[in-house]
Design a protein around this motif. Structure first.
Motif, PDB file in Angstrom:
ATOM      1  N   MET A   1       0.819  -1.205   0.000  1.00  0.00           N
ATOM      2  CA  MET A   1       0.000   0.000   0.000  1.00  0.00           C
ATOM      3  C   MET A   1       0.859   1.264   0.000  1.00  0.00           C
ATOM      4  SD  MET A   1      -3.172  -0.700  -0.268  1.00  0.00           S
ATOM      5  CE  MET A   1      -3.835   0.905   0.128  1.00  0.00           C
ATOM      6  N   ILE A   2       1.987   1.216   0.670  1.00  0.00           N
ATOM      7  CA  ILE A   2       2.875   2.380   0.654  1.00  0.00           C
ATOM      8  C   ILE A   2       3.422   2.613  -0.753  1.00  0.00           C
ATOM      9  CG2 ILE A   2       5.076   3.290   1.501  1.00  0.00           C
ATOM     10  CD1 ILE A   2       4.481   1.901   4.168  1.00  0.00           C
ATOM     11  N   LEU A   3       3.814   1.538  -1.434  1.00  0.00           N
ATOM     12  CA  LEU A   3       4.314   1.673  -2.802  1.00  0.00           C
ATOM     13  C   LEU A   3       3.216   2.163  -3.737  1.00  0.00           C
ATOM     14  CD1 LEU A   3       6.575  -1.503  -3.171  1.00  0.00           C
ATOM     15  CD2 LEU A   3       7.302   0.877  -2.917  1.00  0.00           C
ATOM     16  N   ILE A   4       2.002   1.666  -3.551  1.00  0.00           N
ATOM     17  CA  ILE A   4       0.882   2.147  -4.365  1.00  0.00           C
ATOM     18  C   ILE A   4       0.685   3.640  -4.151  1.00  0.00           C
ATOM     19  CG2 ILE A   4      -1.630   2.045  -4.638  1.00  0.00           C
ATOM     20  CD1 ILE A   4      -1.439  -0.951  -4.058  1.00  0.00           C
ATOM     21  N   GLY A   5       0.772   4.079  -2.891  1.00  0.00           N
ATOM     22  CA  GLY A   5       0.619   5.497  -2.608  1.00  0.00           C
ATOM     23  C   GLY A   5       1.691   6.347  -3.256  1.00  0.00           C
ATOM     24  N   LEU A   6       2.947   5.893  -3.195  1.00  0.00           N
ATOM     25  CA  LEU A   6       4.046   6.657  -3.785  1.00  0.00           C
ATOM     26  C   LEU A   6       3.903   6.744  -5.298  1.00  0.00           C
ATOM     27  CD1 LEU A   6       6.966   5.210  -1.633  1.00  0.00           C
ATOM     28  CD2 LEU A   6       6.107   7.548  -1.571  1.00  0.00           C
ATOM     29  N   ALA A 129       0.648   6.117   7.002  1.00  0.00           N
ATOM     30  CA  ALA A 129      -0.143   7.316   7.266  1.00  0.00           C
ATOM     31  C   ALA A 129       0.453   8.537   6.565  1.00  0.00           C
ATOM     32  CB  ALA A 129      -0.229   7.565   8.771  1.00  0.00           C
ATOM     33  N   LEU A 130       1.774   8.654   6.568  1.00  0.00           N
ATOM     34  CA  LEU A 130       2.439   9.780   5.925  1.00  0.00           C
ATOM     35  C   LEU A 130       2.194   9.782   4.417  1.00  0.00           C
ATOM     36  CD1 LEU A 130       4.506  12.148   5.917  1.00  0.00           C
ATOM     37  CD2 LEU A 130       6.299  10.408   5.649  1.00  0.00           C
ATOM     38  N   VAL A 131       2.433   8.646   3.783  1.00  0.00           N
ATOM     39  CA  VAL A 131       2.313   8.568   2.329  1.00  0.00           C
ATOM     40  C   VAL A 131       0.875   8.786   1.880  1.00  0.00           C
ATOM     41  CG1 VAL A 131       2.488   7.000   0.360  1.00  0.00           C
ATOM     42  CG2 VAL A 131       4.351   7.133   2.011  1.00  0.00           C
ATOM     43  N   VAL A 236       0.888  -2.218  -9.371  1.00  0.00           N
ATOM     44  CA  VAL A 236       1.692  -2.784  -8.282  1.00  0.00           C
ATOM     45  C   VAL A 236       1.162  -4.155  -7.863  1.00  0.00           C
ATOM     46  CG1 VAL A 236       2.372  -2.488  -5.871  1.00  0.00           C
ATOM     47  CG2 VAL A 236       2.465  -0.548  -7.434  1.00  0.00           C
ATOM     48  N   VAL A 237      -0.154  -4.276  -7.710  1.00  0.00           N
ATOM     49  CA  VAL A 237      -0.729  -5.546  -7.263  1.00  0.00           C
ATOM     50  C   VAL A 237      -0.493  -6.648  -8.300  1.00  0.00           C
ATOM     51  CG1 VAL A 237      -2.889  -6.745  -6.747  1.00  0.00           C
ATOM     52  CG2 VAL A 237      -2.443  -4.492  -5.764  1.00  0.00           C
TER      53      VAL A 237
END
Length: 293
Positions: A1-6, A129-131, A236-237
């Motif tokens: 999820m962090i990579l998806i957000g970035l 939370a940050l991303v 990503v998924v």
């Protein structure tokens, strides 16, 4: 999820440029790299705070985008794509050879976690939370831009630059504005990536990454601002799923199976659903008043 957000944050910026303004860029990984290396260098070598380094990364990316945009954005269609492609190759070469600053192909180690004041985003939950806070803020800002007078000028470019100019739109100014905005999105994503992973390498910012971002925009579609995040999520998924499944089915398969799969997927989307995932009846409050055609 962090990579998806970035990746979704970067794709959102590129969606503004490609999906709404109709300007193709094949060098956006360069701004991703500028943000990452600026944050890494300032925090590791000069002792700056990550928050300040992120802001300086945005300034550096905007300055470079302004210089490149003054020349490249006077071109149209595939000439613009080739110009941005050349820019991306030049920046990758600089990242690879400026070893005193970037570490070259050996990479840049020891980038500290992101922090704001005394609070350090040290674990996965804090980074998440940050991303995603940055993603939500980026989507909100992009939606507001598209609803503004400048946003209407940007959307007018997609249908016809000549018609937009006839209606009083400063075409070059509008193209430059959206190019700068998309570069800022990529720079923020690069800074957050560097602080999250703690290590960066020039190969993260090559042509393949730029094309990957274009693929995310195509998959997500340009009917809503959320398209960049949707495209990043699918990419990503599916990519992680392929890495887990294909070696079991085909033990001799190399990394090229991902390129083959996503190449075929993009062809299918462009033929049967060129508006991407957001072309379906997708409920979203982020849809602008007039869809980009």
């Amino acid at each position: 999820m962090i990579l998806i957000g970035l990746f979704g944050l970067m794709a959102t910026g590129l969606l503004l440029l490609m999906g709404y303004a109709g300007q193709v860029s094949l060098g956006h990984a360069a701004f991703f790299g500028l943000g990452a290396y600026t944050s890494a260098y300032l925090t590791t070598r000069l002792g700056w705070s990550p928050a300040a380094a992120l802001l300086i990364g945005i300034v550096v990316s905007l300055a470079v985008a302004f210089v490149i945009g003054l020349a490249a954005l006077r071109l149209r269609e595939h000439y613009l794509a080739l110009a941005t492609l050349g820019f991306g190759v030049i920046m990758y070469t600089i990242f690879k050879n400026a070893k005193a600053i970037t570490g070259g192909l050996d990479g840049f180690f020891g980038v500290p976690p992101f922090s704001i004041g005394s609070f350090v985003f040290a674990d996965e939950r804090a980074s998440y939370a940050l991303v995603w806070g940055a993603v939500v803020l980026g989507l909100w800002f992009a939606a507001n831009v598209l609803h503004s007078r400048a946003g209407r000028a940007i959307r007018a470019l997609h249908d016809s630059e000549f018609a937009a100019e006839a209606l009083g739109v400063n075409v070059f100014r509008a193209k430059l504005d959206v190019f700068l905005l998309s570069a800022a999105y990529a720079s923020v994503a690069g800074s957050l990536y560097a602080h999250y992973v703690g290590f960066i390498n020039p190969q993260l910012f090559d042509l393949v990454t730029s094309i990957t971002l274009v693929a995310m925009v195509i998959i997500g579609g340009n009917r809503a601002i959320i398209g960049g995040v949707l495209g990043a999520g699918v990419y990503v998924v599916l990519g992680e799923g392929l890495k887990a499944v294909v070696p079991k089915l085909i033990p001799t398969a190399g990394g090229e199976f991902e390129l083959l799969f996503f190449g075929l997927l993009i062809i299918v989307i462009m033929i049967f659903k060129p508006e991407g995932l957001t072309g379906f009846r997708w409920p979203t409050a982020l849809r602008p008043g007039r869809e980009a055609r």
